[in-house]
Design a protein around this motif. Structure first.
Motif, mmCIF file in Angstrom:
data_model
loop_
_atom_site.group_PDB
_atom_site.id
_atom_site.type_symbol
_atom_site.label_atom_id
_atom_site.label_comp_id
_atom_site.label_asym_id
_atom_site.label_seq_id
_atom_site.Cartn_x
_atom_site.Cartn_y
_atom_site.Cartn_z
ATOM 1 N N ASN A 31 0.794 -1.226 0.000
ATOM 2 C CA ASN A 31 0.000 0.000 0.000
ATOM 3 C C ASN A 31 0.821 1.268 0.000
ATOM 4 O O ASN A 31 0.302 2.359 0.000
ATOM 5 C CB ASN A 31 -0.909 0.035 1.239
ATOM 6 C CG ASN A 31 -2.163 -0.748 0.969
ATOM 7 O OD1 ASN A 31 -2.520 -0.915 -0.186
ATOM 8 N ND2 ASN A 31 -2.793 -1.243 2.010
ATOM 9 N N GLN A 71 -5.110 -5.413 -14.470
ATOM 10 C CA GLN A 71 -5.579 -5.099 -13.120
ATOM 11 C C GLN A 71 -6.051 -6.388 -12.451
ATOM 12 O O GLN A 71 -5.756 -6.643 -11.310
ATOM 13 C CB GLN A 71 -6.696 -4.072 -13.177
ATOM 14 C CG GLN A 71 -7.071 -3.605 -11.789
ATOM 15 C CD GLN A 71 -8.169 -2.585 -11.796
ATOM 16 O OE1 GLN A 71 -8.998 -2.555 -12.709
ATOM 17 N NE2 GLN A 71 -8.195 -1.742 -10.790
ATOM 18 N N VAL A 118 -2.566 -7.052 -10.697
ATOM 19 C CA VAL A 118 -2.588 -6.070 -9.613
ATOM 20 C C VAL A 118 -3.420 -6.601 -8.448
ATOM 21 O O VAL A 118 -3.080 -6.431 -7.297
ATOM 22 C CB VAL A 118 -3.150 -4.728 -10.151
ATOM 23 C CG1 VAL A 118 -3.369 -3.738 -9.021
ATOM 24 C CG2 VAL A 118 -2.207 -4.174 -11.201
ATOM 25 N N ARG A 119 -4.499 -7.284 -8.799
ATOM 26 C CA ARG A 119 -5.319 -7.875 -7.732
ATOM 27 C C ARG A 119 -5.091 -9.386 -7.695
ATOM 28 O O ARG A 119 -4.515 -9.957 -8.611
ATOM 29 C CB ARG A 119 -6.799 -7.607 -8.004
ATOM 30 C CG ARG A 119 -7.112 -6.136 -8.009
ATOM 31 C CD ARG A 119 -8.569 -5.914 -7.610
ATOM 32 N NE ARG A 119 -8.892 -4.518 -7.696
ATOM 33 C CZ ARG A 119 -9.909 -4.018 -8.412
ATOM 34 N NH1 ARG A 119 -10.701 -4.829 -9.071
ATOM 35 N NH2 ARG A 119 -10.132 -2.730 -8.444
ATOM 36 N N GLY A 146 -1.244 -9.719 -6.900
ATOM 37 C CA GLY A 146 -1.484 -8.730 -5.847
ATOM 38 C C GLY A 146 -0.468 -7.597 -5.791
ATOM 39 O O GLY A 146 -0.142 -7.116 -4.716
ATOM 40 N N GLU A 199 -0.348 -4.439 -5.750
ATOM 41 C CA GLU A 199 -1.354 -3.385 -5.659
ATOM 42 C C GLU A 199 -0.843 -1.977 -5.945
ATOM 43 O O GLU A 199 -1.590 -1.107 -6.334
ATOM 44 C CB GLU A 199 -2.008 -3.429 -4.280
ATOM 45 C CG GLU A 199 -2.930 -4.622 -4.170
ATOM 46 C CD GLU A 199 -3.635 -4.701 -2.841
ATOM 47 O OE1 GLU A 199 -3.632 -3.689 -2.116
ATOM 48 O OE2 GLU A 199 -4.172 -5.772 -2.551
#
Ligand code: PEP
Ligand code: MG
Length: 761
Positions: free
Chosen positions: A162, A338, A359-360, A381, A383
């Motif tokens: 994050n 994504q 990304v996910r 993942g 992100e």
């Protein structure tokens, strides 16, 4: 002061973005300390610079732009000394560095504290004031306490991806950027990013009344049929890579598009007066919203499949479908999206695919399971990845560690290219070992088996010289379906595994769901899933599921008789007694139906600490034991195996783990019960050496590591391994044990083998 602190911590923990958290901290600290400036500088270890990431009191324009070398300024001094600096005349300090962009010069007082997490310097927090004054002890204490809190927040943001990547204040010519995700499939891939985005955006569809309900229904039916044929076509492209059972995943999609499922609901919405696009959006978004709210990660990911299908149908409705020519993909494609879906895998010709990035998603996503079976290095993942800007950018995928590098520097590219070539060369060299036995220099024979899930794994394993299957994870084929597979379906799936290896034994584990593995059609929501309804606990509560599965296994083994059944997550003898009872009952039933099958060998997995202390009682009841070292390590150390926050504490070579492993094999052998290991440790060449020395009878591992382990076993003597074991069994620390093993294996000439896989285990 405690009150102030508590309030700040509460406020910080309620924001999810690190940037926002830093803003809150600097604002509140400045207020609480009644001073003019509070700033946070984060340390970019790769660039060796401190970057100003948040400030209250300095020029806001400088945020993200101003940075200091690690040896520069008072900030650099706080960082290198790793202790607070509190002075009342900063400009007169020899290390003072004037940064005009921050408008900093008039500040006399300076208090800086390092932000440290687990001994690692993450940055420096600073307060400043125009007047000359010494900040008092309680103010210093407040800042130190706050920085310790902040360290945890930053580390968490970093671990979960994050963190907003630190702005690059260096020379743009060298802007290699690293992004963190989770390992999806092992291997290293270098190539060019091809970003695929959905052909249509469902979320932007507006409501509109249908002019003619019949026309809209017809348009929808056509689009649905076209989407179906897309999925069939994409599935078809993978037919050479995957086996029919794995292709079942595509049937799941086709069924979602079925007239009775999604299709029926969309039609109903059209009949209520919506145009086709609006009706589709409404139904799909409802499903997606529903799935995304689920606590269970696996189920949350089903939202991906539905969204993918929805946008494919929408693309046909609005005529924006994209047909990419396979020729258009570069020879070294790294597919980025994504949300990668299995259907997207079908878009790129296999020989051009070097890596996958999503990304996910997590390592349990369907696409990751397929990527492992197909041997494509994958990161899930990721992100923090600005994927939309990556098309055509050079990427390096490190599927071992779940890392990704964009615009690699020459040095980095060379490093990874070398690992890639090394892997290819090693794989070729190791091929020569295919038909040679895993026998040590002093004649000890160690059977090497494999862990499988998909039939593709099984076939790849045979190519690598596996002598049996030590763990067939039956939950994997279950995850590929949209409902529990019937007895007949299971029988066919199991038969294929048993046949592929016959006459070698295949150890089938009864359904092991719960924890981090769940089935879309059998959701389990719990506060503490790893300590909850898992493995044998679920199946004993549902004897109908257990009996169907065991009957299917028994029937599948007719004429082959190479089946072994293994029970997961056992924590007491009653579970074994009950399971055995059900297995005997299933056997009777199958005989009554006219099948001619033997009672298979039954074994118990040792993966809960309680089982370690009941080896004699368990061994007495069954034919073999097998250690699930992944779970055993997790439960012994009380460290969630998937939680990046405590990843450092998940130590495969922790002395307590080694003691438990030694005890298990000694006690099992005292009763003449054979015992194997089927967790990751067995496939780690360093772990394998120790396990062999302890006396384990069989090691079962993933197919990728098997040739590596075999090469080490063939190159050492059992006596050498035993001496090494003796040496490390008296060591106190996991790190020291791991480095000793690494050093000793390097010295013995296996540096190349343990190279990129040292993280395993
Ligand atoms: C283990 O726990 O070590 C094991 C082999 O089982 P799984 O990884 O499937 O939980
Ligand atoms: Mg396990």
């Amino acid at each position: 002061m405690l009150d102030v602190l508590r309030r700040i911590v509460q406020e910080v923990s309620s924001v999810s973005d690190l940037g926002d958290a830093l803003k809150v901290v600097v604002a509140r600290i400045r207020e609480a300390m009644n001073t003019e400036v509070c700033s946070v500088y984060l340390y970019d270890a790769e660039a060796k610079r401190y970057v100003l990431m948040a400030t209250e009191g300095l020029n806001q324009e400088a945020v993200g732009k101003v940075s200091l070398q690690s040896s520069q300024g008072l900030v650099g001094l706080v960082g290198s000394r790793e202790e607070p600096i509190n002075i009342d005349n900063a400009p007169s300090h020899p290390r003072f560095q004037f940064l005009p962009e921050t408008g900093e010069d008039p500040f006399m007082s300076f208090l800086g504290v390092p932000i440290i997490h687990h001994k690692r310097l993450m940055g420096v927090m600073v307060v400043q004031q125009r007047d000359s004054r010494q900040f008092d002890a309680s103010e210093e204490a407040l800042l130190v306490t706050m920085s310790a809190q902040l360290a945890g927040v930053i580390a968490h943001a970093e671990a979960t991806g994050n963190i907003q990547h630190l702005p690059d204040t260096r020379d743009p010519a060298v802007k290699t950027t690293r992004f963190k995700g989770a390992p999806g499939a092992p291997g290293v891939g270098l190539g060019t990013a091809v970003v695929i985005t959905p052909a249509a955006d469902l979320t932007s569809v507006l409501d509109k009344a249908a002019e003619s309900v019949d026309d809209e229904l017809e348009r929808f039916d056509q689009a649905l049929e076209q989407a179906r044929s897309d999925i069939r076509r994409l599935g078809g492209q993978l037919r050479n890579e995957l086996r029919p059972q794995e292709m079942a995943l595509f049937d799941v999609y086709l069924n979602m598009l079925d007239d009775n499922a999604l299709g029926a609901e969309v039609r109903a919405a059209i009949r209520e007066g919506q145009w086709a696009q609006g009706a589709l959006r409404k139904v799909v978004m409802e499903y997606v919203g529903h799935f995304r709210l689920m606590e269970d990660t696996y189920l949350r990911e089903r939202a991906t499949d539905i969204m993918d299908l929805g946008s494919r149908i929408l693309a046909h409705l609005q005529g924006t479908e994209q047909e990419t020519d396979p020729e258009d993909y570069p020879e070294d494609t790294i597919l980025v999206s994504q949300e990668l879906t299995p259907a997207m895998l079908g878009e790129v010709p296999h020989e051009k695919l070097r890596g996958l990035v999503s990304v996910r998603g997590s390592s349990n996503s369907h696409v990751a399971i397929l990527a492992r079976a197909m041997g494509i290095p994958t990161v899930m993942g990721a992100e923090s990845l600005p994927y939309a800007r990556l098309n055509g950018v050079e990427l390096v995928v490190d599927g071992y560690r779940g890392l990704l590098y964009s615009n690699p520097s020459d040095e980095l590219r060379m490093q990874f290219q070398a690992i890639y070539e090394e892997e290819q060369a090693l794989a070729q060299d190791l091929e020569g070992l295919l038909h040679k036995p895993a026998t040590t220099l002093d004649g000890h024979r160690l059977p090497l088996w494999v862990n499988t899930g998909l039939i593709t794994d099984a076939l790849r394993s045979l190519d690598r010289g596996a002598e049996g299957v030590g763990l067939y994870r039956t939950e994997v084929p279950f995850m590929m379906k949209e409902r529990f597979p019937s007895e007949q379906e299971q029988r066919e799936i199991y038969r294929e595994q048993l046949q592929a290896f016959s006459p070698a034994p295949v150890t089938m584990r009864t359904l092991d769901i719960g924890g981090d593995k769940s089935l879309a059609y059998f959701p389990i929501t719990e506060a503490n899933p790893f300590l909850g309804w898992r493995g044998i606990r679920v199946t004993l509560d549902h004897p109908e599921i257990f009996l169907v599965q065991v009957r299917a296994m028994l029937k599948a083994s007719e004429g082959l008789n190479n089946l072994r059944i293994m029970l997961p997550m056992v924590s007491n003898v009653t579970e074994v007694d009950q399971a055995l009872h059900l297995i005997y009952r299933a056997h009777m039933e199958v005989l009554e139906e006219g099948f001619d099958v033997e009672v298979p060998e039954v074994g118990v997995m040792i993966e809960v600490p309680a089982a370690v202390y009941q080896i004699p009682e368990l061994a007495e009841r069954v034919d073999f034991l097998s250690v699930g070292s992944n779970d055993l390590t997790q439960y012994l150390l009380a460290v969630d195996r998937n939680n990046p926050r405590v990843a450092d504490l998940y130590q495969a070579f922790h002395p307590a783990v080694l003691q438990a492993l030694k005890r298990i094999v000694d006690e099992a052998h005292a009763l003449n019960t054979p015992v194997s290991v089927c967790g990751e440790l067995a496939g780690n060449p360093m772990g394998a050496v120790l396990l062999m020395a302890m006396g384990y009878d069989i090691l079962s591992m993933n197919a990728t590591n098997l040739p590596k382990v075999k090469s080490v076993v063939r190159g050492i003597s059992k006596e050498w391994a035993e001496r090494l074991l003796q040496e490390v069994m008296v060591m106190e620390s996991a790190q020291v044990i791991a480095s000793t093993l690494q050093l000793m294996l390097e010295k013995a000439g296996f540096g190349r083998i343990i190279g990129p896989v040292i993280k395993g285990g």
